[in-house]
Design a protein around this motif. Structure first.
Motif, PDB file in Angstrom:
ATOM      1  N   ASP A 226      40.245  33.242  36.228  1.00 41.73           N
ATOM      2  CA  ASP A 226      40.100  34.495  37.333  1.00 41.73           C
ATOM      3  C   ASP A 226      40.654  35.621  36.114  1.00 41.73           C
ATOM      4  OD1 ASP A 226      38.711  33.732  39.241  1.00 41.73           O
ATOM      5  OD2 ASP A 226      40.777  33.607  40.456  1.00 41.73           O
ATOM      6  N   GLU A 227      41.708  35.563  35.395  1.00 37.58           N
ATOM      7  CA  GLU A 227      42.248  36.554  34.534  1.00 37.58           C
ATOM      8  C   GLU A 227      41.088  37.138  33.461  1.00 37.58           C
ATOM      9  OE1 GLU A 227      44.847  38.304  35.891  1.00 37.58           O
ATOM     10  OE2 GLU A 227      44.714  36.936  37.145  1.00 37.58           O
ATOM     11  N   GLU A 228      40.605  35.901  32.903  1.00 38.97           N
ATOM     12  CA  GLU A 228      39.438  36.588  31.812  1.00 38.97           C
ATOM     13  C   GLU A 228      38.558  36.961  32.360  1.00 38.97           C
ATOM     14  OE1 GLU A 228      37.675  36.642  27.946  1.00 38.97           O
ATOM     15  OE2 GLU A 228      39.685  36.777  28.787  1.00 38.97           O
ATOM     16  N   ILE A 229      37.907  36.494  33.547  1.00 39.64           N
ATOM     17  CA  ILE A 229      36.849  37.463  34.042  1.00 39.64           C
ATOM     18  C   ILE A 229      36.867  38.570  34.516  1.00 39.64           C
ATOM     19  CG2 ILE A 229      36.640  36.661  36.581  1.00 39.64           C
ATOM     20  CD1 ILE A 229      33.690  35.625  35.731  1.00 39.64           C
ATOM     21  N   LEU A 230      38.421  38.800  34.979  1.00 37.53           N
ATOM     22  CA  LEU A 230      38.641  40.126  35.279  1.00 37.53           C
ATOM     23  C   LEU A 230      38.826  40.791  34.215  1.00 37.53           C
ATOM     24  CD1 LEU A 230      39.692  42.354  37.718  1.00 37.53           C
ATOM     25  CD2 LEU A 230      42.038  41.187  37.303  1.00 37.53           C
ATOM     26  N   ARG A 231      39.342  40.618  33.072  1.00 31.60           N
ATOM     27  CA  ARG A 231      39.335  41.291  31.772  1.00 31.60           C
ATOM     28  C   ARG A 231      37.988  41.664  31.357  1.00 31.60           C
ATOM     29  NH1 ARG A 231      38.417  41.272  26.831  1.00 31.60           N
ATOM     30  NH2 ARG A 231      37.682  39.175  26.926  1.00 31.60           N
ATOM     31  N   VAL A 232      37.011  40.886  31.355  1.00 29.65           N
ATOM     32  CA  VAL A 232      35.673  41.213  30.909  1.00 29.65           C
ATOM     33  C   VAL A 232      35.229  42.035  31.937  1.00 29.65           C
ATOM     34  CG1 VAL A 232      33.348  40.085  30.671  1.00 29.65           C
ATOM     35  CG2 VAL A 232      35.289  38.976  29.796  1.00 29.65           C
ATOM     36  N   ASN A 233      35.256  41.786  33.086  1.00 32.42           N
ATOM     37  CA  ASN A 233      34.660  43.030  34.084  1.00 32.42           C
ATOM     38  C   ASN A 233      35.268  44.308  34.076  1.00 32.42           C
ATOM     39  OD1 ASN A 233      33.008  43.178  36.273  1.00 32.42           O
ATOM     40  ND2 ASN A 233      34.296  42.361  37.986  1.00 32.42           N
ATOM     41  N   ARG A 234      36.363  44.377  33.479  1.00 34.40           N
ATOM     42  CA  ARG A 234      36.982  45.941  33.528  1.00 34.40           C
ATOM     43  C   ARG A 234      36.691  46.334  32.311  1.00 34.40           C
ATOM     44  NH1 ARG A 234      43.399  44.140  34.966  1.00 34.40           N
ATOM     45  NH2 ARG A 234      43.232  44.408  37.165  1.00 34.40           N
ATOM     46  N   GLN A 235      36.646  45.620  31.113  1.00 35.51           N
ATOM     47  CA  GLN A 235      36.608  46.118  29.693  1.00 35.51           C
ATOM     48  C   GLN A 235      34.980  46.341  29.711  1.00 35.51           C
ATOM     49  OE1 GLN A 235      37.700  43.639  26.631  1.00 35.51           O
ATOM     50  NE2 GLN A 235      36.321  44.661  24.908  1.00 35.51           N
ATOM     51  N   PHE A 236      34.035  45.555  30.403  1.00 30.95           N
ATOM     52  CA  PHE A 236      32.660  45.769  29.633  1.00 30.95           C
ATOM     53  C   PHE A 236      31.822  46.470  30.897  1.00 30.95           C
ATOM     54  CE2 PHE A 236      34.038  42.206  26.875  1.00 30.95           C
ATOM     55  CZ  PHE A 236      33.427  42.897  25.761  1.00 30.95           C
ATOM     56  N   LEU A 237      32.255  46.283  32.244  1.00 28.47           N
ATOM     57  CA  LEU A 237      31.478  46.759  33.269  1.00 28.47           C
ATOM     58  C   LEU A 237      32.320  47.936  34.008  1.00 28.47           C
ATOM     59  CD1 LEU A 237      30.033  43.201  34.555  1.00 28.47           C
ATOM     60  CD2 LEU A 237      29.053  45.109  32.987  1.00 28.47           C
ATOM     61  N   GLY A 238      33.553  47.909  33.785  1.00 22.23           N
ATOM     62  CA  GLY A 238      34.283  49.204  34.509  1.00 22.23           C
ATOM     63  C   GLY A 238      34.775  48.630  35.881  1.00 22.23           C
ATOM     64  N   HIS A 239      34.599  47.288  36.403  1.00 23.81           N
ATOM     65  CA  HIS A 239      34.623  47.001  37.578  1.00 23.81           C
ATOM     66  C   HIS A 239      36.253  46.250  37.616  1.00 23.81           C
ATOM     67  CE1 HIS A 239      30.065  46.316  37.969  1.00 23.81           C
ATOM     68  NE2 HIS A 239      30.365  47.465  38.110  1.00 23.81           N
ATOM     69  N   ASP A 240      37.027  46.577  38.643  1.00 20.15           N
ATOM     70  CA  ASP A 240      38.349  46.031  38.764  1.00 20.15           C
ATOM     71  C   ASP A 240      38.602  45.045  39.872  1.00 20.15           C
ATOM     72  OD1 ASP A 240      41.104  45.784  37.869  1.00 20.15           O
ATOM     73  OD2 ASP A 240      41.828  47.468  39.476  1.00 20.15           O
ATOM     74  N   TYR A 241      37.862  43.898  39.783  1.00 17.41           N
ATOM     75  CA  TYR A 241      37.681  42.832  40.743  1.00 17.41           C
ATOM     76  C   TYR A 241      37.365  41.576  40.056  1.00 17.41           C
ATOM     77  CZ  TYR A 241      32.781  44.152  41.152  1.00 17.41           C
ATOM     78  OH  TYR A 241      31.322  44.623  40.964  1.00 17.41           O
ATOM     79  N   TYR A 242      37.885  40.427  40.760  1.00 15.40           N
ATOM     80  CA  TYR A 242      37.388  39.381  40.401  1.00 15.40           C
ATOM     81  C   TYR A 242      36.120  38.998  40.825  1.00 15.40           C
ATOM     82  CZ  TYR A 242      42.361  38.670  39.761  1.00 15.40           C
ATOM     83  OH  TYR A 242      43.871  38.769  39.296  1.00 15.40           O
ATOM     84  N   THR A 243      35.228  38.028  40.215  1.00 11.93           N
ATOM     85  CA  THR A 243      33.843  37.389  40.551  1.00 11.93           C
ATOM     86  C   THR A 243      33.767  36.214  39.728  1.00 11.93           C
ATOM     87  OG1 THR A 243      31.595  38.172  40.499  1.00 11.93           O
ATOM     88  CG2 THR A 243      32.938  38.444  38.331  1.00 11.93           C
ATOM     89  N   ASP A 244      32.763  35.475  40.266  1.00 11.50           N
ATOM     90  CA  ASP A 244      32.409  34.319  40.108  1.00 11.50           C
ATOM     91  C   ASP A 244      31.593  34.091  38.662  1.00 11.50           C
ATOM     92  OD1 ASP A 244      30.134  34.908  41.135  1.00 11.50           O
ATOM     93  OD2 ASP A 244      30.081  33.367  42.496  1.00 11.50           O
ATOM     94  N   VAL A 245      30.777  35.059  38.484  1.00 13.18           N
ATOM     95  CA  VAL A 245      29.901  35.145  37.261  1.00 13.18           C
ATOM     96  C   VAL A 245      29.675  36.473  36.899  1.00 13.18           C
ATOM     97  CG1 VAL A 245      27.929  34.766  38.620  1.00 13.18           C
ATOM     98  CG2 VAL A 245      27.693  34.056  36.279  1.00 13.18           C
ATOM     99  N   ILE A 246      29.522  36.349  35.558  1.00 11.94           N
ATOM    100  CA  ILE A 246      29.147  37.996  34.821  1.00 11.94           C
ATOM    101  C   ILE A 246      27.983  37.459  33.630  1.00 11.94           C
ATOM    102  CG2 ILE A 246      29.852  39.896  33.362  1.00 11.94           C
ATOM    103  CD1 ILE A 246      32.550  39.839  34.727  1.00 11.94           C
ATOM    104  N   THR A 247      26.865  38.156  33.895  1.00  6.98           N
ATOM    105  CA  THR A 247      25.705  37.824  32.900  1.00  6.98           C
ATOM    106  C   THR A 247      25.698  38.882  31.919  1.00  6.98           C
ATOM    107  OG1 THR A 247      24.951  36.332  34.476  1.00  6.98           O
ATOM    108  CG2 THR A 247      23.430  36.787  32.781  1.00  6.98           C
ATOM    109  N   PHE A 248      25.649  38.496  30.649  1.00  6.96           N
ATOM    110  CA  PHE A 248      25.204  39.783  29.565  1.00  6.96           C
ATOM    111  C   PHE A 248      23.902  39.240  29.351  1.00  6.96           C
ATOM    112  CE2 PHE A 248      29.749  39.890  29.865  1.00  6.96           C
ATOM    113  CZ  PHE A 248      30.054  41.287  29.698  1.00  6.96           C
ATOM    114  N   ASP A 249      22.639  40.045  29.472  1.00  2.59           N
ATOM    115  CA  ASP A 249      21.517  39.890  29.092  1.00  2.59           C
ATOM    116  C   ASP A 249      21.079  40.353  27.767  1.00  2.59           C
ATOM    117  OD1 ASP A 249      18.794  39.405  29.344  1.00  2.59           O
ATOM    118  OD2 ASP A 249      18.576  40.536  31.006  1.00  2.59           O
ATOM    119  N   TYR A 250      20.697  39.217  27.028  1.00  3.49           N
ATOM    120  CA  TYR A 250      20.017  39.605  25.391  1.00  3.49           C
ATOM    121  C   TYR A 250      18.668  39.302  25.449  1.00  3.49           C
ATOM    122  CZ  TYR A 250      24.961  39.553  24.734  1.00  3.49           C
ATOM    123  OH  TYR A 250      26.334  39.684  24.863  1.00  3.49           O
ATOM    124  N   SER A 251      18.118  38.986  26.768  1.00  2.00           N
ATOM    125  CA  SER A 251      16.732  38.328  26.718  1.00  2.00           C
ATOM    126  C   SER A 251      15.604  39.320  26.106  1.00  2.00           C
ATOM    127  CB  SER A 251      16.297  38.019  28.039  1.00  2.00           C
ATOM    128  OG  SER A 251      17.218  37.198  28.789  1.00  2.00           O
TER     129      SER A 251
END
Length: 138
Positions: free
Chosen positions: A44-69
């Motif tokens: 949870d702590e890592e996904i929160l860090r990613v959410n804050r750093q890259f998406l500007g969201h300050d909450y926990y989540t189950d999945v974050i997808t970065f799309d390079y398709s």
């Protein structure tokens, strides 16, 4: 290539080769090849860090997808919080592995263009997840 990176100590068995075949088949069912897909299993702590750093969201989540398709190939980085997957599975009264498979395919479906921000698109996502899960068997 579909890769799995483990950044957490939650212990689980994922049948890697079967999972890769399944994810390729799901992508193909939507007209895509799989390119470079990396699933990062974290806490949870890592996904929160990613959410804050890259998406500007300050909450926990189950999945974050970065799309390079591209138009024909799905590629991306998919962060999955195993803490949240475990918690969600408990709340739903289902096995951890079942919820993990749903989240694996959920991230892939985002890469095929499926959203989930409205009630309608969320229902479509759930239907597609269920269809993909019906094809899973070990």
């Amino acid at each position: 290539m579909i890769n799995f990176i483990y950044q957490t100590n939650i212990n689980f068995q994922l049948p890697i080769a079967h999972c890769q075949r399944w994810l390729r088949a799901v992508a193909a069912s939507y007209g895509f090849e799989t390119g470079d897909l990396t699933y990062i299993f974290c806490d949870d702590e890592e996904i929160l860090r990613v959410n804050r750093q890259f998406l500007g969201h300050d909450y926990y989540t189950d999945v974050i997808t970065f799309d390079y398709s591209t138009t024909t190939r799905v590629s991306g980085d998919i962060y999955i919080s195993l803490d949240t997957v475990k918690s969600n599975a408990g709340q739903l009264g289902i096995p951890f592995e079942d919820e993990l498979l749903r989240i694996l395919v959920h991230g892939l479906l985002h890469l095929t263009g499926q959203g989930d921000k409205t009630p309608e698109t969320k229902a479509q996502m759930t239907d597609k997840e269920n269809k993909a899960l019906a094809c899973w068997s070990v």
